[in-house]
Scaffold this motif. Structure first.
Motif, PDB file in Angstrom:
ATOM      1  N   SER A 178       0.826  -1.166  -0.238  1.00 17.21           N
ATOM      2  CA  SER A 178       0.043   0.002  -0.016  1.00 17.21           C
ATOM      3  C   SER A 178       0.830   1.424  -0.013  1.00 17.21           C
ATOM      4  O   SER A 178       0.624   2.377  -0.495  1.00 17.21           O
ATOM      5  CB  SER A 178      -0.985   0.156   1.236  1.00 17.21           C
ATOM      6  N   PHE A 264      -4.821   5.254   3.319  1.00 18.91           N
ATOM      7  CA  PHE A 264      -3.860   3.956   3.196  1.00 18.91           C
ATOM      8  C   PHE A 264      -3.399   3.540   4.617  1.00 18.91           C
ATOM      9  O   PHE A 264      -3.037   4.383   5.417  1.00 18.91           O
ATOM     10  CB  PHE A 264      -2.928   4.213   2.258  1.00 18.91           C
ATOM     11  N   PHE A 327      -8.345  -2.690  -3.900  1.00 23.72           N
ATOM     12  CA  PHE A 327      -6.604  -2.072  -4.410  1.00 23.72           C
ATOM     13  C   PHE A 327      -6.877  -2.167  -5.965  1.00 23.72           C
ATOM     14  O   PHE A 327      -6.122  -1.493  -6.646  1.00 23.72           O
ATOM     15  CB  PHE A 327      -5.758  -2.796  -3.892  1.00 23.72           C
TER      16      PHE A 327
END
Length: 339
Positions: A178, A264, A327
């Motif tokens: 991430s 995130f 994602f």
């Protein structure tokens, strides 16, 4: 021609069934007893928690704190083994193809779900090769610079990077994380195509690159950064959480800094190969939730930038499954090239 003796036939049939039943019991009972015995003894040798990243990064920190807590609580042996490389795919694949006996587990981050959308092909099946054991802890991602760097906010950093595009780069942990994705999203939103990515095997190495001056910005989770921020050697420009981090009350979120929906985090979970006996999975789940609920474990993880998330295997797998799609959408919308 003799008459068919119904009574004799019935007796013979009962003898055959009885013999077959005895034979079956002789085969099944020892097997059943062996299974029960194995479960009763588990774990009778060290349980390996594979961290698919290099030492010093966020997943490694969580893994070592969790393994030490499990060892102290159960009196059994739990060890961490780092198998970095391939954007964490090497270590994850190693566990996916390991013997499903409960002695090899994987500690994965949000990178597990990132890789589903980032790679055209993975060396394991992210949907079928694992079952959830437990959620562990979560930490917001962040952007940090050296304390002497002139920018004190994200917008100030962006302005400097735009003025001198050839002189700025950003360190990140593996591509399948991430942290890499948030750096790419920042570059796309702020039109900074020349802000070069310098990718490292783990978060510890990415922070080290910032400390030694190899890069000007680091996309980091809090655990490897917090000690340096508190020591005054690094400055946190913003955290990418939904709210400010309690220990860094003066550091704004990315949303507060003007980046809408910029959230995130580095989430961590424990997984086991799919065919691991359910009784063993449940035992590890129970013991892990027990140590995560202990104030001392929570304090240790909080001190290094993680909030404990004591949820079971079903919840862990539900989150991971949801993030697989999330994602993928981010990667597609941002136009990030697939590997």
């Amino acid at each position: 021609m003799s008459k068919f003796d119904v009574r004799s036939a019935a007796l013979s049939r009962r003898r055959v069934i009885k013999s077959a039943g005895a034979l079956a019991a002789g085969i099944v009972a020892p097997t059943f007893l062996r299974v029960r015995s194995a479960l009763a003894a588990y774990p009778e040798r060290p349980v390996k928690i594979v961290v698919p990243n290099s030492p010093g990064g966020p997943s490694d920190i969580v893994g070592r704190i969790t393994a030490a807590a499990l060892q102290e609580s159960t009196g059994k042996s739990f060890i961490v083994e780092n198998r970095s490389g391939g954007s964490s795919n090497i270590g994850v694949a190693y566990v996916a193809h390991a013997e499903a006996d409960g002695y090899t587990l994987a500690l994965v981050t949000s990178g597990y779900s990132v890789n589903v959308g980032l790679f055209n092909k993975l060396p394991f099946d992210p949907y079928k090769d694992f079952v959830g054991v437990s959620e562990l802890a979560t930490s917001p991602d962040a952007f940090v610079v050296k304390s002497e760097f002139p920018a004190k906010t994200m917008k100030e950093f962006v302005a400097l990077a735009r003025a001198n595009p050839e002189k700025f780069n950003v360190s990140t942990p593996p591509i399948g994380s991430s942290l890499f994705i948030q750096a790419e999203v920042l570059k796309i939103r702020e039109k900074l195509p020349k802000l070069e990515d310098v990718v490292y095997k783990g978060g510890g190495e990415a922070i080290e690159a910032l400390l030694n001056g190899s890069v000007q910005l680091c996309s980091s989770s809090l655990p490897p950064a917090v000690p340096h921020v508190k020591a005054g050697t690094l400055r946190c420009l913003a955290v990418a959480g939904e709210s400010r981090w309690p220990d860094l009350p003066d550091v704004p979120t990315m949303q507060e800094a003007g980046y809408k929906d910029f959230v995130f985090a580095t989430d961590t979970a424990l997984l086991a190969p799919t065919k691991t006996p359910p009784e063993i999975v449940k035992w590890v789940e129970k013991e892990t939730l027990k140590v995560l609920s202990a104030p001392e474990t929570q304090a240790k993880l909080y001190k290094v930038g993680f909030l404990v998330r004591p949820k079971g295997g079903d919840a862990a797998w539900a989150r991971i499954s949801k993030e697989n799609g999330m994602f993928k959408d981010i990667i597609d919308q941002a136009g990030i090239k697939k590997l």
